[in-house]
Design a protein around this motif. Structure first.
Motif, PDB file in Angstrom:
ATOM      1  N   TYR A   7     -83.050 -52.161  52.724  1.00  0.00           N
ATOM      2  CA  TYR A   7     -83.772 -51.866  50.984  1.00  0.00           C
ATOM      3  C   TYR A   7     -85.288 -52.895  50.896  1.00  0.00           C
ATOM      4  O   TYR A   7     -85.219 -54.012  50.744  1.00  0.00           O
ATOM      5  N   PHE A  24     -83.714 -47.380  52.418  1.00  0.00           N
ATOM      6  CA  PHE A  24     -83.445 -47.237  51.419  1.00  0.00           C
ATOM      7  C   PHE A  24     -83.653 -47.402  49.846  1.00  0.00           C
ATOM      8  O   PHE A  24     -82.846 -46.803  49.200  1.00  0.00           O
ATOM      9  N   PRO A  26     -85.556 -46.762  46.615  1.00  0.00           N
ATOM     10  CA  PRO A  26     -85.552 -46.095  45.406  1.00  0.00           C
ATOM     11  C   PRO A  26     -87.334 -45.350  44.787  1.00  0.00           C
ATOM     12  O   PRO A  26     -87.601 -44.493  45.035  1.00  0.00           O
ATOM     13  N   THR A  32     -83.422 -42.149  52.292  1.00  0.00           N
ATOM     14  CA  THR A  32     -82.067 -41.759  51.504  1.00  0.00           C
ATOM     15  C   THR A  32     -81.997 -42.515  50.550  1.00  0.00           C
ATOM     16  O   THR A  32     -82.231 -43.833  50.386  1.00  0.00           O
ATOM     17  N   ALA A  33     -80.564 -42.134  49.724  1.00  0.00           N
ATOM     18  CA  ALA A  33     -80.338 -42.939  48.583  1.00  0.00           C
ATOM     19  C   ALA A  33     -79.255 -43.916  48.899  1.00  0.00           C
ATOM     20  O   ALA A  33     -78.235 -42.936  49.383  1.00  0.00           O
ATOM     21  N   GLU A  35     -76.605 -44.567  47.444  1.00  0.00           N
ATOM     22  CA  GLU A  35     -75.555 -43.862  46.969  1.00  0.00           C
ATOM     23  C   GLU A  35     -74.816 -42.209  47.321  1.00  0.00           C
ATOM     24  O   GLU A  35     -73.580 -42.398  47.717  1.00  0.00           O
ATOM     25  N   ASP A  36     -75.235 -42.269  49.135  1.00  0.00           N
ATOM     26  CA  ASP A  36     -75.302 -40.579  49.837  1.00  0.00           C
ATOM     27  C   ASP A  36     -74.649 -41.461  50.349  1.00  0.00           C
ATOM     28  O   ASP A  36     -73.656 -40.191  51.123  1.00  0.00           O
ATOM     29  N   ARG A 196     -87.241 -43.229  42.432  1.00  0.00           N
ATOM     30  CA  ARG A 196     -86.588 -41.415  42.367  1.00  0.00           C
ATOM     31  C   ARG A 196     -85.428 -41.452  41.279  1.00  0.00           C
ATOM     32  O   ARG A 196     -85.327 -40.181  40.958  1.00  0.00           O
ATOM     33  N   ARG A 197     -85.125 -42.994  40.716  1.00  0.00           N
ATOM     34  CA  ARG A 197     -84.446 -42.791  39.440  1.00  0.00           C
ATOM     35  C   ARG A 197     -85.325 -42.476  38.551  1.00  0.00           C
ATOM     36  O   ARG A 197     -84.478 -42.080  37.778  1.00  0.00           O
TER      37      ARG A 197
END
Length: 302
Positions: A7, A24, A26, A32-33, A35-36, A196-197
């Protein structure tokens, strides 16, 4: 088989990142997130922790939730940008720690405990939410996530009605885009951001069929449509916490490349940033339009 993950971009000499580790962050378009991920799906994780408390605890909680029990976790951050809090925050999740310091960073090595504590609360505190005082969706970690940036507000106050096809580079929450789309003569607006957010929040804040959204680095050649009539932007000038004036200069050049002859750029920036030379290199006409409270507005015509 559980996979290794990373991250952010931890310095290679401070944190070992296995070959083939999945990114990972954002801020890395296409990654990839966290969160997923299903619980226990990561075999290890290295984290360059974000500076904001809510964002950092959110990322650490998501990482611990994704790790299998006993899987190794390495977290680091500059001492003055959250590093001094890492040990306390990870201890609160039930982790046993090995903490060291190197090159002005705090480095914490631990493993996921069998039963971490407080993960759900930390995930919820750092998640996206509707901000009643703004009337906008946002999330900790997004630029100016809990207030309207003064530079953006100044640009909105001096922006004339625009027409045709345009783009908002570094769109953030979509505050500037909402103002642009108030003009009925705008036919299309591409919102582009590398966070992404921010793109997810902008999709909720800008419910207009003329708007399109892209999770991309605005400097990339494929991030912005061509032959636009206008571009608006409040470009970033920090990278990893350090000022990087080349970022804004690259945004200016990308805007010029995307505009048709005669197209216009509307730019807001901190007064001290030396963008005038770059504007003069790639635009035919550059006009200062406003300056107040440490910010400036320029209109540039290609």
């Amino acid at each position: 088989m559980p996979r290794p993950g990373v991250y952010g971009h931890p310095p290679a000499d401070l944190a070992e990142v296995p070959d083939g580790a999945v990114q990972f962050s954002p801020l890395v378009p296409g990654s990839t997130a966290l969160e997923d991920l299903a619980p226990g799906s990561l075999g290890s994780l290295a984290v360059l922790a974000p500076p904001g408390t809510l964002e950092r605890r959110h990322a650490l909680a998501l990482g611990l939730r994704a790790l299998g029990a006993g899987a190794p976790l390495t977290v680091l951050a500059p001492k003055d940008r959250g590093g001094s809090r890492l040990a306390r925050e990870l201890s609160a999740f039930g982790c046993r720690l090995d903490e060291t310091a190197k090159r002005h960073h705090r480095i914490v090595r631990t493993v996921r405990p069998e039963a971490p504590t407080g993960l759900d609360d930390a995930v919820a505190e750092g998640a996206g939410r509707l901000m009643p005082e703004l009337g906008l969706w946002s999330q900790p970690g997004i630029f100016s996530w809990n207030r309207i940036d003064p530079g953006t507000a100044l640009l909105i106050a001096h922006l004339p009605p625009l027409s045709g096809r345009g783009a908002d580079l570094g769109c953030g929450l979509g505050v500037l885009a909402r103002a642009v789309l108030a003009s009925p003569t705008v036919t299309a607006l591409a919102l582009v951001d590398n966070d992404r957010r921010a793109v997810a929040a902008a999709r909720r804040n800008v419910e207009d069929p003329r708007a399109s959204f892209a999770w991309k680095d605005a400097r990339a050649t494929d991030a912005v449509p061509e032959r636009l009539d206008f571009v608006v932007m409040n470009p970033p000038f920090h990278d990893g916490g350090a000022e990087d004036r080349a970022l804004g200069q690259a945004f200016i050049r990308r805007a010029a490349a995307a505009l048709r002859p005669g197209g216009t750029l509307w730019l807001t920036a901190n007064t001290h940033l030396p963008y005038e030379a770059t504007l003069g290199e790639v635009f035919r006409e550059v006009t200062p339009r406003a300056a107040a409270n440490g910010y400036k507005i320029h209109e540039a015509r290609k």
